[in-house]
Design a protein around this motif. Sequence first.
Motif, short mmCIF file in Angstrom:
data_model
loop_
_atom_site.label_atom_id
_atom_site.label_comp_id
_atom_site.label_asym_id
_atom_site.label_seq_id
_atom_site.Cartn_x
_atom_site.Cartn_y
_atom_site.Cartn_z
N PRO A 198 -31.09 16.59 -16.00
CA PRO A 198 -29.84 17.09 -15.41
C PRO A 198 -29.80 16.98 -13.89
O PRO A 198 -28.72 16.84 -13.31
N LEU A 199 -30.96 17.04 -13.23
CA LEU A 199 -30.96 16.89 -11.77
C LEU A 199 -30.58 15.47 -11.37
O LEU A 199 -29.93 15.26 -10.34
N ARG A 200 -31.01 14.49 -12.20
CA ARG A 200 -30.57 13.12 -11.91
C ARG A 200 -29.06 12.99 -12.10
O ARG A 200 -28.38 12.31 -11.30
N ALA A 201 -28.54 13.64 -13.14
CA ALA A 201 -27.09 13.62 -13.34
C ALA A 201 -26.38 14.32 -12.18
O ALA A 201 -25.32 13.87 -11.73
N LEU A 202 -26.99 15.41 -11.69
CA LEU A 202 -26.40 16.11 -10.55
C LEU A 202 -26.41 15.22 -9.31
O LEU A 202 -25.44 15.20 -8.53
N ARG A 203 -27.50 14.47 -9.12
CA ARG A 203 -27.57 13.58 -7.97
C ARG A 203 -26.50 12.49 -8.07
O ARG A 203 -25.85 12.14 -7.07
N GLU A 204 -26.29 11.95 -9.27
CA GLU A 204 -25.26 10.93 -9.44
C GLU A 204 -23.88 11.51 -9.16
O GLU A 204 -23.02 10.84 -8.56
N ALA A 205 -23.66 12.77 -9.60
CA ALA A 205 -22.36 13.39 -9.32
C ALA A 205 -22.17 13.60 -7.81
O ALA A 205 -21.07 13.41 -7.28
N LEU A 206 -23.25 13.96 -7.11
CA LEU A 206 -23.17 14.11 -5.66
C LEU A 206 -22.88 12.77 -4.98
O LEU A 206 -22.12 12.71 -4.00
N GLU A 207 -23.51 11.71 -5.48
CA GLU A 207 -23.25 10.38 -4.93
C GLU A 207 -21.78 10.01 -5.13
O GLU A 207 -21.16 9.37 -4.26
N ALA A 208 -21.22 10.39 -6.28
CA ALA A 208 -19.80 10.10 -6.53
C ALA A 208 -18.91 10.86 -5.54
O ALA A 208 -17.91 10.32 -5.05
N VAL A 209 -19.29 12.11 -5.24
CA VAL A 209 -18.50 12.88 -4.27
C VAL A 209 -18.64 12.29 -2.87
O VAL A 209 -17.65 12.12 -2.15
N GLY A 211 -19.40 9.23 -2.14
CA GLY A 211 -18.73 7.94 -2.11
C GLY A 211 -17.24 8.01 -2.32
O GLY A 211 -16.59 6.97 -2.51
N GLN A 212 -16.68 9.25 -2.34
CA GLN A 212 -15.24 9.48 -2.47
C GLN A 212 -14.69 8.92 -3.78
O GLN A 212 -13.50 8.59 -3.88
N ARG A 213 -15.56 8.87 -4.80
CA ARG A 213 -15.08 8.48 -6.13
C ARG A 213 -14.70 9.70 -6.95
O ARG A 213 -14.13 9.56 -8.03
N ALA A 214 -15.00 10.87 -6.46
CA ALA A 214 -14.65 12.12 -7.13
C ALA A 214 -14.47 13.21 -6.08
O ALA A 214 -15.05 13.14 -4.99
N GLN A 215 -13.64 14.19 -6.41
CA GLN A 215 -13.37 15.29 -5.49
C GLN A 215 -14.27 16.50 -5.74
O GLN A 215 -14.35 17.40 -4.91
N ARG A 216 -14.94 16.52 -6.90
CA ARG A 216 -15.82 17.62 -7.26
C ARG A 216 -16.91 17.11 -8.18
O ARG A 216 -16.86 15.97 -8.64
N LEU A 217 -17.93 17.92 -8.41
CA LEU A 217 -19.02 17.53 -9.31
C LEU A 217 -18.53 17.56 -10.74
O LEU A 217 -18.09 18.59 -11.24
N LEU A 218 -18.63 16.42 -11.40
CA LEU A 218 -18.15 16.29 -12.77
C LEU A 218 -19.32 16.08 -13.71
O LEU A 218 -20.33 15.47 -13.34
N GLY A 219 -19.19 16.57 -14.94
CA GLY A 219 -20.24 16.37 -15.94
C GLY A 219 -20.62 17.68 -16.60
O GLY A 219 -20.19 18.76 -16.20
N ASP A 231 -20.92 26.83 -7.81
CA ASP A 231 -20.91 27.25 -6.41
C ASP A 231 -20.63 26.07 -5.48
O ASP A 231 -19.87 26.18 -4.51
N PHE A 232 -21.25 24.93 -5.78
CA PHE A 232 -21.04 23.75 -4.95
C PHE A 232 -19.59 23.27 -5.05
O PHE A 232 -18.97 22.89 -4.04
N ASN A 233 -19.03 23.29 -6.26
CA ASN A 233 -17.62 22.92 -6.41
C ASN A 233 -16.72 23.89 -5.66
O ASN A 233 -15.69 23.49 -5.10
N GLY A 234 -17.12 25.19 -5.65
CA GLY A 234 -16.34 26.15 -4.87
C GLY A 234 -16.35 25.83 -3.39
O GLY A 234 -15.33 25.93 -2.71
N VAL A 235 -17.53 25.41 -2.89
CA VAL A 235 -17.62 25.02 -1.48
C VAL A 235 -16.76 23.79 -1.20
O VAL A 235 -16.07 23.71 -0.18
N LEU A 236 -16.83 22.81 -2.12
CA LEU A 236 -16.01 21.61 -1.94
C LEU A 236 -14.53 21.94 -1.93
O LEU A 236 -13.76 21.41 -1.10
N GLU A 237 -14.11 22.83 -2.85
CA GLU A 237 -12.70 23.21 -2.88
C GLU A 237 -12.30 23.96 -1.62
O GLU A 237 -11.19 23.76 -1.09
#
Length: 466
Positions: A198-209, A211-219, A231-237
């Motif tokens: 799951p940490l690798r998936a979290l890292r990929e979601a962060l890379e997507a954010v 890289g402006q391919r996503a506005q929040r952590l998805l998955g 919490d991180f999505n709350g900070v992003l929002e």
Amino acid sequence: MKPAAAPSLRRRLLAATAVVLALALLVAGWGLSALFREHALQQFRDGLQGQLDQLTARLDFDPAAQPLVDSAGLSDPRWDRPYSGLYWQVDGPARSGALRSRSLWDQALVLPDDRVPGGAVHVHEALGPLGRPVLVVERSVHDPRQPQASWRLAVAADTAPLDQAVQRFRGQLALSLLVLFALLLAASWVQVLVGLAPLRALREALEAVRGQRAQRLLGRFPAEVQPLVDDFNGVLEQNAAMVEQARKHAGNLAHAVKTPLAVLRQAAERLAAGTVASGELPQLGRLVHEQVDRAARHVDWHLARARSAALARPGGQSTPVAPVAQGLVRAMARVHADRGLRIESAAIDGALAFQGEEQDLHEILGNLLDNACKWARSAVDVRAQAVTAGTQRPQVRIEVEDDGPGIDDAARAQASRRGVRLDETVPGSGLGLAIVQDLVGLYGGTLELQRGAAGGLRAVLLLPAA
């Protein structure tokens, strides 16, 4: 400077697992080895006692009360093979080795000098033929015709086979535990890989954010990781909202100063073209001053709004009310010293504190006091106390009251709107109460304008208490 990376989580987990596994397997190996040796030794003793029982059954006494052993009745062929490792011996009252097995050849067992009660079995460790260690099992017997004469029957066996069996077991056990350690370590490696996936998936979601391919952590993330993701999505929002608010304020500011700038440009063009008559210069100067003042008011307003919108409502900050209120009262007394105003602050509990930034409390009280001093005839009073409404948390109630002309009911609703000035003869930008309203609302408080006891304006603040 980029901070040095902490040790790998995967390596730390594997290292901790390896240490725990090694310790556990070492303790298990030591325990199993001890248990096996005890079990083998017990089996060895039981075998020797069986041989002793067989020897006892073949023992007899002649008419002269001398012992006789029917060696033909002893079934183990090792009794007749010299130094075979299995020996028996009968010691009499007067001499050692009165009878002994052929396997002892020309030697005798040296038994410890102790008394063996009749029927009891003793076990000893001793040295046998050729100096080899042996285990001795012995008992005492008596001739019924001469009960005072005691004969010691001893059976001994070389312990080398027992030691060799224990050594072989320990070697096989060590090899088995080593293989088990490798398998468990491999299983732990797989477990760590699966657990950290799951940490690798979290890292990929962060890379997507990033890289402006996503506005929040998805998955989909495990329950242990999901709170961090939320919490991180709350900070992003929150950051997105702040950026959007900043863009909005920038657009509003640009729109607000567009007209004054257009008027100033037109005046500048007229001056450059020389089409302004000398009699129009004072009027043009007033126009320029008016537009500059209007632009400055808009800039002040939007800067205050942008600052209040960017606040994160810090939790845990505490600002004592008394020092702030007393400091502002002293400052206003110096500013309006020429008017002879009486500006007083009632006794405020030193423990009374506002849950928020000191700068914001300065901004709120400073604007209210400045507004009260501008309109007061002779006196301004400041009061503060703690209040509790029902089951809600405690609040700080602050009152700022002047003895000026006051504001009628219809005008109070307009007083806190931006840029509204109820009397153009009094200096100001019309932004003070609006800024106060924004800051108070940010902290979840309220601002109420009332009619004072002397007919002036009373501003009542309710703010969260620390």
